[in-house]
Design a protein around this motif. Structure first.
Motif, PDB file in Angstrom:
ATOM      1  N   GLY A  15      35.289  41.562  38.136  1.00 56.92           N
ATOM      2  CA  GLY A  15      36.429  42.659  37.653  1.00 56.92           C
ATOM      3  C   GLY A  15      37.335  43.095  38.838  1.00 56.92           C
ATOM      4  O   GLY A  15      38.196  43.834  38.634  1.00 56.92           O
ATOM      5  N   VAL A  16      37.591  42.157  39.847  1.00 54.58           N
ATOM      6  CA  VAL A  16      38.843  42.344  40.723  1.00 54.58           C
ATOM      7  C   VAL A  16      40.043  41.893  40.193  1.00 54.58           C
ATOM      8  O   VAL A  16      40.976  42.217  40.275  1.00 54.58           O
ATOM      9  CB  VAL A  16      38.379  41.787  42.099  1.00 54.58           C
ATOM     10  CG1 VAL A  16      39.576  41.802  43.166  1.00 54.58           C
ATOM     11  CG2 VAL A  16      37.324  42.477  42.789  1.00 54.58           C
ATOM     12  N   ALA A  17      39.994  40.359  39.813  1.00 52.34           N
ATOM     13  CA  ALA A  17      41.077  39.611  39.301  1.00 52.34           C
ATOM     14  C   ALA A  17      41.324  39.713  37.677  1.00 52.34           C
ATOM     15  O   ALA A  17      40.014  40.116  37.114  1.00 52.34           O
ATOM     16  CB  ALA A  17      41.051  38.309  39.844  1.00 52.34           C
ATOM     17  N   ALA A  18      42.426  39.710  37.309  1.00 53.41           N
ATOM     18  CA  ALA A  18      42.675  39.336  35.931  1.00 53.41           C
ATOM     19  C   ALA A  18      42.696  38.046  35.722  1.00 53.41           C
ATOM     20  O   ALA A  18      43.258  37.273  36.414  1.00 53.41           O
ATOM     21  CB  ALA A  18      43.984  40.048  35.570  1.00 53.41           C
ATOM     22  N   ASP A  19      41.930  37.462  34.814  1.00 52.46           N
ATOM     23  CA  ASP A  19      41.713  36.061  34.432  1.00 52.46           C
ATOM     24  C   ASP A  19      43.293  35.546  33.907  1.00 52.46           C
ATOM     25  O   ASP A  19      43.583  35.915  32.804  1.00 52.46           O
ATOM     26  CB  ASP A  19      40.533  35.888  33.396  1.00 52.46           C
ATOM     27  CG  ASP A  19      40.385  34.266  32.939  1.00 52.46           C
ATOM     28  OD1 ASP A  19      41.107  33.507  33.714  1.00 52.46           O
ATOM     29  OD2 ASP A  19      39.780  33.989  32.180  1.00 52.46           O
ATOM     30  N   PRO A  20      43.567  34.582  34.527  1.00 52.52           N
ATOM     31  CA  PRO A  20      44.817  34.210  34.155  1.00 52.52           C
ATOM     32  C   PRO A  20      44.902  33.573  32.837  1.00 52.52           C
ATOM     33  O   PRO A  20      46.071  33.892  32.083  1.00 52.52           O
ATOM     34  CB  PRO A  20      45.535  33.249  35.293  1.00 52.52           C
ATOM     35  CG  PRO A  20      44.655  33.564  36.326  1.00 52.52           C
ATOM     36  CD  PRO A  20      43.374  34.168  36.039  1.00 52.52           C
ATOM     37  N   THR A  21      43.884  32.917  32.637  1.00 55.94           N
ATOM     38  CA  THR A  21      43.946  32.215  31.110  1.00 55.94           C
ATOM     39  C   THR A  21      43.680  32.926  30.161  1.00 55.94           C
ATOM     40  O   THR A  21      44.354  32.636  29.108  1.00 55.94           O
ATOM     41  CB  THR A  21      42.697  31.142  31.311  1.00 55.94           C
ATOM     42  OG1 THR A  21      41.532  31.896  31.412  1.00 55.94           O
ATOM     43  CG2 THR A  21      42.561  30.037  32.525  1.00 55.94           C
ATOM     44  N   ALA A  22      43.350  34.291  30.447  1.00 55.45           N
ATOM     45  CA  ALA A  22      43.383  35.221  29.434  1.00 55.45           C
ATOM     46  C   ALA A  22      44.605  35.917  28.984  1.00 55.45           C
ATOM     47  O   ALA A  22      44.880  36.339  27.910  1.00 55.45           O
ATOM     48  CB  ALA A  22      42.155  36.193  29.524  1.00 55.45           C
ATOM     49  N   LEU A  23      45.576  35.579  29.734  1.00 56.74           N
ATOM     50  CA  LEU A  23      46.876  36.274  29.558  1.00 56.74           C
ATOM     51  C   LEU A  23      47.846  35.489  28.830  1.00 56.74           C
ATOM     52  O   LEU A  23      48.737  35.755  28.229  1.00 56.74           O
ATOM     53  CB  LEU A  23      47.548  36.707  31.081  1.00 56.74           C
ATOM     54  CG  LEU A  23      46.723  37.227  32.154  1.00 56.74           C
ATOM     55  CD1 LEU A  23      47.682  37.408  33.366  1.00 56.74           C
ATOM     56  CD2 LEU A  23      46.422  38.682  31.565  1.00 56.74           C
ATOM     57  N   ARG A  24      47.324  34.151  28.699  1.00 61.74           N
ATOM     58  CA  ARG A  24      48.198  33.002  28.221  1.00 61.74           C
ATOM     59  C   ARG A  24      48.743  33.541  26.845  1.00 61.74           C
ATOM     60  O   ARG A  24      49.921  33.169  26.426  1.00 61.74           O
ATOM     61  CB  ARG A  24      47.499  31.866  28.143  1.00 61.74           C
ATOM     62  CG  ARG A  24      48.387  30.553  28.042  1.00 61.74           C
ATOM     63  CD  ARG A  24      47.664  29.182  28.238  1.00 61.74           C
ATOM     64  NE  ARG A  24      48.633  28.185  27.958  1.00 61.74           N
ATOM     65  CZ  ARG A  24      48.732  27.620  26.675  1.00 61.74           C
ATOM     66  NH1 ARG A  24      48.229  28.034  25.821  1.00 61.74           N
ATOM     67  NH2 ARG A  24      49.485  26.580  26.378  1.00 61.74           N
ATOM     68  N   GLY A  25      47.931  33.764  26.053  1.00 59.33           N
ATOM     69  CA  GLY A  25      48.340  34.157  24.557  1.00 59.33           C
ATOM     70  C   GLY A  25      49.476  35.199  24.419  1.00 59.33           C
ATOM     71  O   GLY A  25      50.442  35.185  23.842  1.00 59.33           O
TER      72      GLY A  25
END
Lengths: 243, 336, 95
Positions: free
Chosen positions: A178-188
């Motif tokens: 839970g430190v980083a935001a998952d970049p792949t999840a931001l894509r949409g």
């Protein structure tokens, strides 16, 4: 630390490129606006670099990290590295970057790293304004004159191959904790936001193959070396000096 | 002619181009006007005023605005190379302020019935001037400090009395400018302080910058009072409150003790305190160099102008697009 | 450059909640949205505002300095509109 450096370097290099515009904008009012955006990005970069130094624990300051790392140690994406001396390119890039940062910082509000969520809390308001500014101009240039429409489309085409690199997966352990935001999840959400602006601007989303990235691992464009040479030369000419 | 931000005057053989002025609403006779001024203290945009007053103001405010805008370049030159992130942020904010100040001043000029686009045209075509100080190059980082300390210091000395200038919009703009500029001079002093207390190389850099910027800063106050025939008129009209030489002396008196605090030497062996006068004496200014710079032969005149004109031309398609978009959507809204 | 000069806008800023919007200056912009954004960048860099109005300068109708006497002098002698006009006996409070 690598993850935080990635965020920091995107902002730092963006600020460096934005600084070029001050005294070169199409209107005086825009000189002031672009300086504001540059200052916001620089402020984000400084907070993040300080945090990266603290995570590393070797006592490196924001300036040690900004001025004394070589380009192979930078973690920014290719999108932000190249010169942007055309206003259309600057706005296309700002649209892409701020749409991404907007989702990124919103996600980082919930980061388990207290400093990151704190930085995100401030940054999320700033990048919302950057996105608004880019939106405002992309629409005016896209739906302005035939010339501006063609130039804005060309600018978007030129920047588009660099979009995918923004979604390079981060360290799975950091995402899991839970430190980083998952970049792949931001894509949409990012692409959706951009698509709406592009449609409103009467432009077409480019269909081009993404370029190979590598910025997050320290493989950069050739242009980053020149940017750093200029940025770092004075500081490096006087090792140990205070300014 | 009034001095404001440096060379609001021509060389002995050349008078600056006069702006094309639209006729004012009324050409008040100058004597009535002076009486009115004594009565009212401030003139506001739609008041009757002598054509010459209007003309003088337009030229002075425009030159002041142009100076702010061209003044972005010498310091902007170091934004990309500022030696720490803190200094980079300060410098970006400072150069940004200069754009803002230019905007406030162009607005003040526009209340006199001119258009900003026309004023900028006159700058680009060389019919209106900007302060010659910005035709000197910024060769080292210390120059950013010297500009803040000396050039902004001189500008502030000039500008503070303008906060009480007889023309309302100009005086209000100057209040805002002076308030915002108070950090400009301090950051310059702080840069030089840090350098003069740093390594020998940094110290030498600071001294070199002061050596190059001292005399041009003194010249920013304009020619000696004896050679400034129009100053009296500007003073009677309340555009100018103090003479060139008085302001220059005030600046020297403030700056000499500051230079001692910095541990830097001002490049004038004749500077010494004069008990009788209660002021610092200083050497004779060689104005021939200034006149060369005003004529266009300074180190950076051509570059400063080329930079400005290029930015303007490169931005034309953007301004055209904004206008076209606004027109399209105004029609669309009207139809809806 | 054949672009017509963009219109002039007057900017009014509310410094804090509880205060009126006050005239801050003017600026150029092609349309109202742009004017609003420019006003934010130009006039509120130092936290000077919480709310901004922009108004096309051409839409403002102003009183004329020529009419000043007729407009404002008649109010000059109506001193009974001010509370200080009235005598209050000593010792009377809350009035």
């Amino acid at each position: 630390m690598e993850y935080v450096l990635g965020l920091a370097d995107d902002a730092l290099v963006t600020a460096q490129r934005m600084g070029w515009w001050i005294s070169r904008a199409p209107e005086l009012e825009e000189d002031v606006a672009l300086a504001n955006i540059g200052l916001d990005q620089l402020g984000q970069a400084r907070s993040l670099l300080q945090h990266a130094g603290a995570l590393e624990g070797d006592g490196r300051t924001e300036d040690d990290l900004a001025y004394w790392r070589d380009d192979r140690d930078f973690r920014c994406v290719h999108l932000v590295e190249r010169p942007q001396t055309d206003f259309g390119v600057a706005m296309a890039r700002l649209l892409i970057l701020s749409a991404y940062q907007n989702e990124l910082y919103a996600a980082l509000l919930g980061s388990t790293d207290g400093v990151l969520s704190g930085v995100a809390g401030k940054a999320v308001k700033e990048v919302a304004y950057h996105l608004d500014h880019a939106h405002h101009w992309v629409v005016r240039l896209g739906d302005g004159t035939p010339e501006s429409h063609a130039r804005m489309q060309a600018a978007l085409d030129a920047e588009w191959p660099f979009v995918e690199e923004l979604f390079t997966p981060a360290d799975p352990a950091l995402v899991a904790s839970g430190v980083a935001a998952d970049p792949t999840a931001l894509r949409g959400a990012v692409l959706d936001r951009i698509a709406k602006v592009v449609a409103e601007a009467t432009l077409t989303l480019p269909e081009v193959a993404p370029r190979l990235g590598g910025g997050r691992e320290g493989r950069h464009t050739e242009q980053l070396g020149y940017l750093l040479a200029e940025m770092q030369h004075l500081a490096r000419s006087h090792p140990g000096a205070r300014w | 002619m009034a001095q404001v931000y440096g060379n609001d005057f021509g060389t002995p053989d050349q008078q600056p181009g006069r702006p094309q002025m639209p006729p004012g609403p009324a050409d008040l006779d100058p004597e009535t006007f002076v009486e009115l001024l004594a009565d009212e203290d401030r003139v506001e945009p739609r008041d009757d005023m002598p054509a010459a007053y209007r003309k003088t103001l337009v030229r002075q405010i425009a030159q002041h605005a142009h100076s702010e805008i061209i003044g972005m370049q010498p310091e902007g030159n170091w934004i990309s190379r500022a030696p720490s992130l803190k200094r980079k942020a300060i410098l970006m904010a400072k150069v940004q302020d200069e754009a803002g100040h230019g905007l406030y001043l162009y607005s003040a000029a526009e209340t006199l019935g001119v258009d900003r686009a026309d004023l900028i045209d006159q700058l680009h075509s060389g019919r209106q001037k900007y302060s010659s100080i910005f035709n000197y190059p910024t060769l080292t980082w210390a120059d950013v400090g010297a500009i803040g300390w000396l050039v902004d210091g001189a500008a502030i000395t000039n500008q503070v009395p303008l906060c009480r200038c007889s023309y309302g919009p100009y005086s209000r703009a100057m209040v805002r400018v002076c308030k915002e500029e108070s950090f400009h001079q301090r950051q310059g002093f702080e840069i030089l302080w840090t350098l003069s207390h740093g390594s020998p190389a940094q110290r030498a850099m600071a001294q070199d910058a002061v050596d190059r910027y001292w005399w041009p800063s003194l010249m920013m106050f304009g020619p000696p009072d004896d050679d400034s025939p129009n100053s009296a008129q500007s003073m009677a009209w309340g555009i100018k409150r103090f003479s060139n030489d008085d302001l220059r002396q005030r600046f020297v008196d403030m700056t000499v003790p500051q230079s001692e605090a910095l541990g830097l030497t001002l490049p004038d062996p004749e500077i010494r305190w004069n008990d009788e006068r209660g002021h610092y004496d200083f050497g004779t200014i060689d104005f021939t160099e200034l006149f060369e710079v005003v004529k266009g032969n300074g180190p950076c005149n051509a570059e400063r102008m080329a930079h400005k004109v290029k930015a303007h031309e490169d931005g034309a398609w953007v301004r055209e697009a904004a206008a076209a978009y606004a027109a399209k959507h105004a029609v669309a809204e009207g139809a809806a | 450059m054949s672009t017509p000069p963009s219109p002039l806008w007057e900017v009014f800023i509310r410094a804090r909640r509880g205060l009126n919007h006050v005239h801050a200056g003017s600026l150029h912009a092609a349309d109202a949205e742009t004017a609003l954004r420019n006003a934010r960048d130009v006039f509120t860099r130092r936290n000077e505002g919480v709310s901004i109005w922009v108004v096309p300068s051409s839409e403002i109708t102003a009183s004329s300095p020529d009419e000043r006497d007729a407009f404002f002098d008649p109010a000059g002698d109506k001193v009974y509109r001010h509370p200080t006009f009235y005598d209050v006996p000593e010792g009377v409070e809350h009035l």
